[in-house]
Design a protein around this motif. Structure first.
Motif, PDB file in Angstrom:
ATOM      1  N   LEU A   1      -6.180  -2.099  12.294  1.00  0.00           N
ATOM      2  CA  LEU A   1      -5.765  -2.071  10.892  1.00  0.00           C
ATOM      3  C   LEU A   1      -5.939  -0.667  10.324  1.00  0.00           C
ATOM      4  CD1 LEU A   1      -4.822  -3.486   8.311  1.00  0.00           C
ATOM      5  CD2 LEU A   1      -7.230  -4.031   7.840  1.00  0.00           C
ATOM      6  N   ARG A   2      -7.071  -0.039  10.617  1.00  0.00           N
ATOM      7  CA  ARG A   2      -7.308   1.332  10.149  1.00  0.00           C
ATOM      8  C   ARG A   2      -6.216   2.272  10.655  1.00  0.00           C
ATOM      9  NH1 ARG A   2      -8.947   5.542  12.671  1.00  0.00           N
ATOM     10  NH2 ARG A   2      -9.539   4.337  14.521  1.00  0.00           N
ATOM     11  N   ARG A   3      -5.864   2.155  11.924  1.00  0.00           N
ATOM     12  CA  ARG A   3      -4.837   3.017  12.499  1.00  0.00           C
ATOM     13  C   ARG A   3      -3.481   2.789  11.825  1.00  0.00           C
ATOM     14  NH1 ARG A   3      -6.046   4.955  17.966  1.00  0.00           N
ATOM     15  NH2 ARG A   3      -3.810   4.894  18.374  1.00  0.00           N
ATOM     16  N   THR A   4      -3.164   1.523  11.528  1.00  0.00           N
ATOM     17  CA  THR A   4      -1.894   1.217  10.863  1.00  0.00           C
ATOM     18  C   THR A   4      -1.855   1.816   9.468  1.00  0.00           C
ATOM     19  OG1 THR A   4      -1.689  -0.854  12.122  1.00  0.00           O
ATOM     20  CG2 THR A   4      -0.380  -0.664  10.115  1.00  0.00           C
ATOM     21  N   LEU A   5      -2.926   1.659   8.717  1.00  0.00           N
ATOM     22  CA  LEU A   5      -2.982   2.198   7.356  1.00  0.00           C
ATOM     23  C   LEU A   5      -2.908   3.716   7.367  1.00  0.00           C
ATOM     24  CD1 LEU A   5      -5.756  -0.151   5.919  1.00  0.00           C
ATOM     25  CD2 LEU A   5      -3.310  -0.233   5.394  1.00  0.00           C
ATOM     26  N   GLN A   6      -3.607   4.343   8.282  1.00  0.00           N
ATOM     27  CA  GLN A   6      -3.584   5.808   8.360  1.00  0.00           C
ATOM     28  C   GLN A   6      -2.199   6.314   8.744  1.00  0.00           C
ATOM     29  OE1 GLN A   6      -6.760   6.829  11.084  1.00  0.00           O
ATOM     30  NE2 GLN A   6      -8.304   6.837   9.464  1.00  0.00           N
ATOM     31  N   ALA A   7      -1.523   5.598   9.634  1.00  0.00           N
ATOM     32  CA  ALA A   7      -0.188   6.016  10.057  1.00  0.00           C
ATOM     33  C   ALA A   7       0.801   5.964   8.895  1.00  0.00           C
ATOM     34  CB  ALA A   7       0.294   5.130  11.203  1.00  0.00           C
ATOM     35  N   LEU A   8       0.701   4.935   8.075  1.00  0.00           N
ATOM     36  CA  LEU A   8       1.590   4.850   6.909  1.00  0.00           C
ATOM     37  C   LEU A   8       1.284   5.954   5.911  1.00  0.00           C
ATOM     38  CD1 LEU A   8       1.773   1.000   6.491  1.00  0.00           C
ATOM     39  CD2 LEU A   8       3.711   2.519   6.885  1.00  0.00           C
ATOM     40  N   SER A   9       0.016   6.289   5.760  1.00  0.00           N
ATOM     41  CA  SER A   9      -0.354   7.389   4.869  1.00  0.00           C
ATOM     42  C   SER A   9       0.201   8.710   5.405  1.00  0.00           C
ATOM     43  CB  SER A   9      -1.879   7.473   4.731  1.00  0.00           C
ATOM     44  OG  SER A   9      -2.384   6.317   4.091  1.00  0.00           O
ATOM     45  N   ARG A  10       0.144   8.909   6.715  1.00  0.00           N
ATOM     46  CA  ARG A  10       0.707  10.135   7.299  1.00  0.00           C
ATOM     47  C   ARG A  10       2.223  10.182   7.117  1.00  0.00           C
ATOM     48  NH1 ARG A  10      -3.306   9.248  11.337  1.00  0.00           N
ATOM     49  NH2 ARG A  10      -1.815   8.067  12.616  1.00  0.00           N
TER      50      ARG A  10
ATOM     51  N   ARG B   1      -4.079   4.719  -2.218  1.00  0.00           N
ATOM     52  CA  ARG B   1      -4.750   3.649  -2.956  1.00  0.00           C
ATOM     53  C   ARG B   1      -4.466   2.297  -2.317  1.00  0.00           C
ATOM     54  NH1 ARG B   1      -3.426  -0.231  -5.923  1.00  0.00           N
ATOM     55  NH2 ARG B   1      -1.234   0.385  -5.998  1.00  0.00           N
ATOM     56  N   ILE B   2      -3.213   2.064  -1.918  1.00  0.00           N
ATOM     57  CA  ILE B   2      -2.851   0.819  -1.243  1.00  0.00           C
ATOM     58  C   ILE B   2      -3.666   0.669   0.042  1.00  0.00           C
ATOM     59  CG2 ILE B   2      -0.998  -0.388  -0.007  1.00  0.00           C
ATOM     60  CD1 ILE B   2       0.964   0.889  -2.030  1.00  0.00           C
ATOM     61  N   ALA B   3      -3.740   1.745   0.821  1.00  0.00           N
ATOM     62  CA  ALA B   3      -4.465   1.701   2.090  1.00  0.00           C
ATOM     63  C   ALA B   3      -5.947   1.434   1.868  1.00  0.00           C
ATOM     64  CB  ALA B   3      -4.268   3.014   2.848  1.00  0.00           C
ATOM     65  N   GLU B   4      -6.535   2.087   0.879  1.00  0.00           N
ATOM     66  CA  GLU B   4      -7.967   1.895   0.616  1.00  0.00           C
ATOM     67  C   GLU B   4      -8.263   0.472   0.159  1.00  0.00           C
ATOM     68  OE1 GLU B   4      -8.689   4.939  -2.219  1.00  0.00           O
ATOM     69  OE2 GLU B   4      -8.701   6.566  -0.729  1.00  0.00           O
ATOM     70  N   HIS B   5      -7.390  -0.068  -0.672  1.00  0.00           N
ATOM     71  CA  HIS B   5      -7.607  -1.428  -1.160  1.00  0.00           C
ATOM     72  C   HIS B   5      -7.458  -2.438  -0.023  1.00  0.00           C
ATOM     73  CE1 HIS B   5      -8.106  -4.653  -3.916  1.00  0.00           C
ATOM     74  NE2 HIS B   5      -6.847  -5.070  -3.873  1.00  0.00           N
ATOM     75  N   CYS B   6      -6.465  -2.237   0.847  1.00  0.00           N
ATOM     76  CA  CYS B   6      -6.279  -3.145   1.978  1.00  0.00           C
ATOM     77  C   CYS B   6      -7.472  -3.075   2.920  1.00  0.00           C
ATOM     78  CB  CYS B   6      -4.994  -2.804   2.722  1.00  0.00           C
ATOM     79  SG  CYS B   6      -3.476  -3.282   1.846  1.00  0.00           S
ATOM     80  N   ALA B   7      -7.996  -1.880   3.151  1.00  0.00           N
ATOM     81  CA  ALA B   7      -9.171  -1.739   4.016  1.00  0.00           C
ATOM     82  C   ALA B   7     -10.364  -2.486   3.437  1.00  0.00           C
ATOM     83  CB  ALA B   7      -9.497  -0.267   4.216  1.00  0.00           C
ATOM     84  N   ALA B   8     -10.527  -2.391   2.129  1.00  0.00           N
ATOM     85  CA  ALA B   8     -11.645  -3.078   1.475  1.00  0.00           C
ATOM     86  C   ALA B   8     -11.482  -4.592   1.560  1.00  0.00           C
ATOM     87  CB  ALA B   8     -11.746  -2.628   0.020  1.00  0.00           C
ATOM     88  N   VAL B   9     -10.255  -5.078   1.374  1.00  0.00           N
ATOM     89  CA  VAL B   9     -10.006  -6.519   1.458  1.00  0.00           C
ATOM     90  C   VAL B   9     -10.270  -7.017   2.875  1.00  0.00           C
ATOM     91  CG1 VAL B   9      -8.192  -8.281   1.358  1.00  0.00           C
ATOM     92  CG2 VAL B   9      -8.416  -6.611  -0.491  1.00  0.00           C
TER      93      VAL B   9
END
Length: 291
Positions: free
Chosen positions: A153-162, A105-113
């Motif tokens: 940014l997408r790569r950073t968010l995905q890495a944290l999710s992984r 949820r954090i990653a999706e919201h940051c991507a949207a922002v």
């Protein structure tokens, strides 16, 4: 009558003058950037608890930025400095999250922002990202590098999710290393390219930045041997490889990064110098320079 030699001015440089003067300038810019970082953390406080974000951390971040770009002003270093602090706040929020779904949820919201959405009220992490987005979007180079910035940014968010999805399952060393995007160094470097007006062609700086990111991650892990390693924290030292093997891998990663930096230097000389100095700063900071 003997002629008396003139006494040197107290402002004259000593024999070590140029090096000392350069060091003084780096420290001055770092001091100014450190103060700004602490103000940003106070403006968006939720991710930045004083126990984790102490003065030493702000000092290290500011010195790394100033050492990597010794000729730039604090205003020129500000966009990347804001992104670097934001990535650490992002990592802190992900570590505190109660579940894997909350990290998503954090990653999706940051991507949207990042794409223009308004941050949720009271969400300091998203508010900070929105401020960064607005600042970057006003710079002339943003339209040129926007897609690169968004991809990092997408790569950073995905890495944290992984990272969160891997809790309870020890990754292989190569899986761990491949997830170095969670550091956000390549994302920070892209913000710096936007800030300094880099419009040069090619993907060489991006490839070099990702290689530096991997070397810095392993360098930091090896440096952690001097302190107690949290067994629950992702770290190469907990993955079962002996230290000599990790040191050899770091030497290989550093060599690979230097080759990619050399390729980038043909069309991006300043950016290549930035990346090499950044990698070398962290090697020295973590005490892995000789490895």
């Amino acid at each position: 009558m003997a002629v008396r030699a003139a006494e040197p001015s107290p402002l004259s440089l000593s024999m070590a003058g140029p090096a000392a003067e350069a060091a003084a300038r780096i420290c001055t810019v770092a001091g100014k950037l450190q103060r700004r970082m602490r103000l940003w953390a106070a403006e968006f406080p939720a991710p930045y608890d004083p126990d984790s974000f102490d003065p030493g951390l702000y000092s290290m971040l500011a010195l790394a930025a100033a050492f990597s770009e010794p000729r730039r002003t604090v205003d020129e270093l500000q966009p990347a400095g804001r992104v670097r602090l934001w990535t650490l706040g992002l990592a802190r929020c992900a570590a505190r999250a109660a579940s894997e779904s909350e990290v998503r949820r954090i990653a999706e919201h940051c991507a949207a922002v990042a794409d223009g959405a308004a941050p949720a009220p009271g969400d300091d992490l998203a508010r900070f990202l929105a401020a960064i987005r607005d600042e970057l979007s006003e710079l002339p180079t943003y339209p040129v590098l926007h897609e690169v910035w968004r991809d990092e940014l997408r790569r950073t968010l995905q890495a944290l999710s992984r990272n969160r999805a891997a809790l309870g399952r020890r990754p292989t060393f190569e899986e761990y290393l491949d997830n170095a995007d969670c550091l956000g160094l390549a994302l920070t470097f892209t913000a710096h390219r936007i800030a300094i007006g880099d419009t040069g062609p090619g993907e060489e700086p991006t490839d070099a930045a990702r290689a530096v990111q991997r070397a810095v991650r392993l360098s930091g892990d090896l440096g952690a041997a001097a302190r107690r390693v949290d067994p629950g924290e992702p770290n190469a030292l907990t993955l079962g490889l002996p230290r000599p093997a990790l040191e050899l891998r770091l030497a290989e990663l550093t060599g690979q990064a230097r080759r990619l930096i050399a390729a980038a230097r043909v069309r991006h000389p300043e950016q290549a110098d930035h990346l090499e100095r950044h990698m070398d700063f962290y090697a020295g900071f973590f005490g892995t320079t000789d490895h």
